[in-house]
Design a protein around this motif. Structure first.
Motif, mmCIF file in Angstrom:
data_model
loop_
_atom_site.group_PDB
_atom_site.id
_atom_site.type_symbol
_atom_site.label_atom_id
_atom_site.label_comp_id
_atom_site.label_asym_id
_atom_site.label_seq_id
_atom_site.Cartn_x
_atom_site.Cartn_y
_atom_site.Cartn_z
ATOM 1 N N LEU A 19 31.705 6.114 -38.173
ATOM 2 C CA LEU A 19 30.802 6.945 -38.959
ATOM 3 C C LEU A 19 31.222 6.912 -40.427
ATOM 4 O O LEU A 19 32.414 6.823 -40.728
ATOM 5 C CB LEU A 19 30.860 8.401 -38.473
ATOM 6 C CG LEU A 19 30.288 8.683 -37.090
ATOM 7 C CD1 LEU A 19 30.581 10.129 -36.688
ATOM 8 C CD2 LEU A 19 28.798 8.422 -37.068
ATOM 9 N N GLN A 50 20.633 14.736 -44.752
ATOM 10 C CA GLN A 50 19.414 14.249 -44.094
ATOM 11 C C GLN A 50 19.641 12.966 -43.298
ATOM 12 O O GLN A 50 18.814 12.609 -42.466
ATOM 13 C CB GLN A 50 18.311 14.025 -45.133
ATOM 14 C CG GLN A 50 17.878 15.288 -45.856
ATOM 15 C CD GLN A 50 17.482 16.417 -44.925
ATOM 16 O OE1 GLN A 50 16.771 16.226 -43.949
ATOM 17 N NE2 GLN A 50 17.971 17.622 -45.212
ATOM 18 N N LEU A 51 20.764 12.279 -43.557
ATOM 19 C CA LEU A 51 21.081 11.097 -42.769
ATOM 20 C C LEU A 51 21.385 11.523 -41.343
ATOM 21 O O LEU A 51 21.749 12.661 -41.072
ATOM 22 C CB LEU A 51 22.282 10.359 -43.376
ATOM 23 C CG LEU A 51 22.114 9.879 -44.818
ATOM 24 C CD1 LEU A 51 23.428 9.312 -45.324
ATOM 25 C CD2 LEU A 51 20.998 8.857 -44.920
ATOM 26 N N ASN A 52 21.276 10.597 -40.435
ATOM 27 C CA ASN A 52 21.420 10.932 -39.021
ATOM 28 C C ASN A 52 22.856 11.239 -38.611
ATOM 29 O O ASN A 52 23.106 12.172 -37.863
ATOM 30 C CB ASN A 52 20.853 9.786 -38.175
ATOM 31 C CG ASN A 52 20.758 10.150 -36.712
ATOM 32 O OD1 ASN A 52 20.615 11.312 -36.365
ATOM 33 N ND2 ASN A 52 20.857 9.159 -35.866
ATOM 34 N N ARG A 53 23.810 10.445 -39.098
ATOM 35 C CA ARG A 53 25.198 10.587 -38.640
ATOM 36 C C ARG A 53 26.135 10.492 -39.831
ATOM 37 O O ARG A 53 25.998 9.594 -40.658
ATOM 38 C CB ARG A 53 25.524 9.494 -37.621
ATOM 39 C CG ARG A 53 24.714 9.625 -36.342
ATOM 40 C CD ARG A 53 24.828 8.394 -35.431
ATOM 41 N NE ARG A 53 26.157 7.885 -35.265
ATOM 42 C CZ ARG A 53 26.955 8.143 -34.228
ATOM 43 N NH1 ARG A 53 26.548 8.906 -33.263
ATOM 44 N NH2 ARG A 53 28.159 7.614 -34.151
ATOM 45 N N TRP A 54 27.108 11.399 -39.888
ATOM 46 C CA TRP A 54 28.053 11.425 -40.998
ATOM 47 C C TRP A 54 29.228 12.318 -40.662
ATOM 48 O O TRP A 54 29.171 13.138 -39.761
ATOM 49 C CB TRP A 54 27.399 11.918 -42.288
ATOM 50 C CG TRP A 54 26.438 13.057 -42.121
ATOM 51 C CD1 TRP A 54 25.079 12.968 -42.120
ATOM 52 C CD2 TRP A 54 26.733 14.453 -41.926
ATOM 53 N NE1 TRP A 54 24.517 14.213 -41.935
ATOM 54 C CE2 TRP A 54 25.508 15.144 -41.808
ATOM 55 C CE3 TRP A 54 27.902 15.186 -41.831
ATOM 56 C CZ2 TRP A 54 25.419 16.519 -41.618
ATOM 57 C CZ3 TRP A 54 27.829 16.568 -41.630
ATOM 58 C CH2 TRP A 54 26.594 17.208 -41.531
ATOM 59 N N HIS A 70 23.422 21.872 -40.482
ATOM 60 C CA HIS A 70 23.027 20.531 -40.041
ATOM 61 C C HIS A 70 24.116 19.802 -39.263
ATOM 62 O O HIS A 70 24.005 18.612 -39.007
ATOM 63 C CB HIS A 70 22.610 19.694 -41.254
ATOM 64 C CG HIS A 70 21.319 20.149 -41.847
ATOM 65 N ND1 HIS A 70 21.263 21.117 -42.830
ATOM 66 C CD2 HIS A 70 20.042 19.810 -41.578
ATOM 67 C CE1 HIS A 70 20.004 21.329 -43.145
ATOM 68 N NE2 HIS A 70 19.248 20.558 -42.399
ATOM 69 N N SER A 71 25.164 20.498 -38.894
ATOM 70 C CA SER A 71 26.293 19.865 -38.205
ATOM 71 C C SER A 71 26.206 20.060 -36.702
ATOM 72 O O SER A 71 25.769 21.098 -36.219
ATOM 73 C CB SER A 71 27.618 20.470 -38.689
ATOM 74 O OG SER A 71 27.781 20.263 -40.068
ATOM 75 N N ASP A 72 26.646 19.038 -35.979
ATOM 76 C CA ASP A 72 26.804 19.181 -34.534
ATOM 77 C C ASP A 72 28.049 20.009 -34.242
ATOM 78 O O ASP A 72 28.076 20.802 -33.311
ATOM 79 C CB ASP A 72 26.941 17.811 -33.861
ATOM 80 C CG ASP A 72 25.673 16.995 -33.984
ATOM 81 O OD1 ASP A 72 24.578 17.578 -33.908
ATOM 82 O OD2 ASP A 72 25.770 15.776 -34.180
#
Length: 166
Positions: A19, A50-54, A70-72
């Motif tokens: 990532l 706004q990106l999918n994965r980071w 916006h975090s998992d």
């Protein structure tokens, strides 16, 4: 908190999970420790969110709400203030002796230890704890992982990497 191990952990996770790692200091500061405008910083951070994965590494309380939402999951490193201060001093000396530019800082932003920085480091834990506790209530679906010491760090990173790989 400065010296807590955020950059080290982010690099490890970034490599292991393939990532991109985003360093908030590179968004917050311009060359020579010139603070960017709040709006420019928040706009740049929003583009990344706004990106999918980071993996976003940093301790900016100013923008924590947007990142948290916006975090998992969020990893909150909580070593002692004395350990953090020791690590910062060791890092500053190491980079000064080697002439290296820290990879998590913008070009021309060599770390320095000032009274204001030490005060920021010392007060950070209390301010961050209050903010994180509020965010836990606001965003119950975001998993919060608190790491208090080296044993927690080793155990949790191992478990985290395994759970994400599945």
């Amino acid at each position: 908190m400065p010296g807590s191990g955020k950059t080290t952990l982010a690099k490890e996770l970034g490599i292991t999970l393939n990532l991109p790692v985003i360093h908030l200091d590179k968004l917050l500061w311009d060359k020579g420790w010139v603070l960017r405008s709040k709006q420019d910083f928040l706009d740049d951070q929003q583009k990344i969110i706004q990106l999918n994965r980071w993996i976003i590494e940093g301790a900016s309380i100013l923008s924590l709400s947007a990142r948290y939402e916006h975090s998992d999951f969020v990893i909150y490193l909580k070593p002692s203030r004395f350990l953090c201060l020791y690590r910062v001093i060791a890092r500053v000396v190491k980079n000064w002796l080697s002439g290296c530019q820290p990879e998590d800082k913008p070009d021309g932003c060599h770390e320095r230890i000032t009274f204001d920085f030490c005060r920021y480091l010392w007060r950070f834990k209390k301010v961050a704890e209050q903010k994180v506790n509020a965010l836990v209530c606001e965003h119950p679906n975001t998993r919060l992982i608190k790491i208090e010491g080296r044993k927690d760090y080793l155990r949790m990173t191992s478990q985290l990497i395994e759970s994400i790989k599945l």
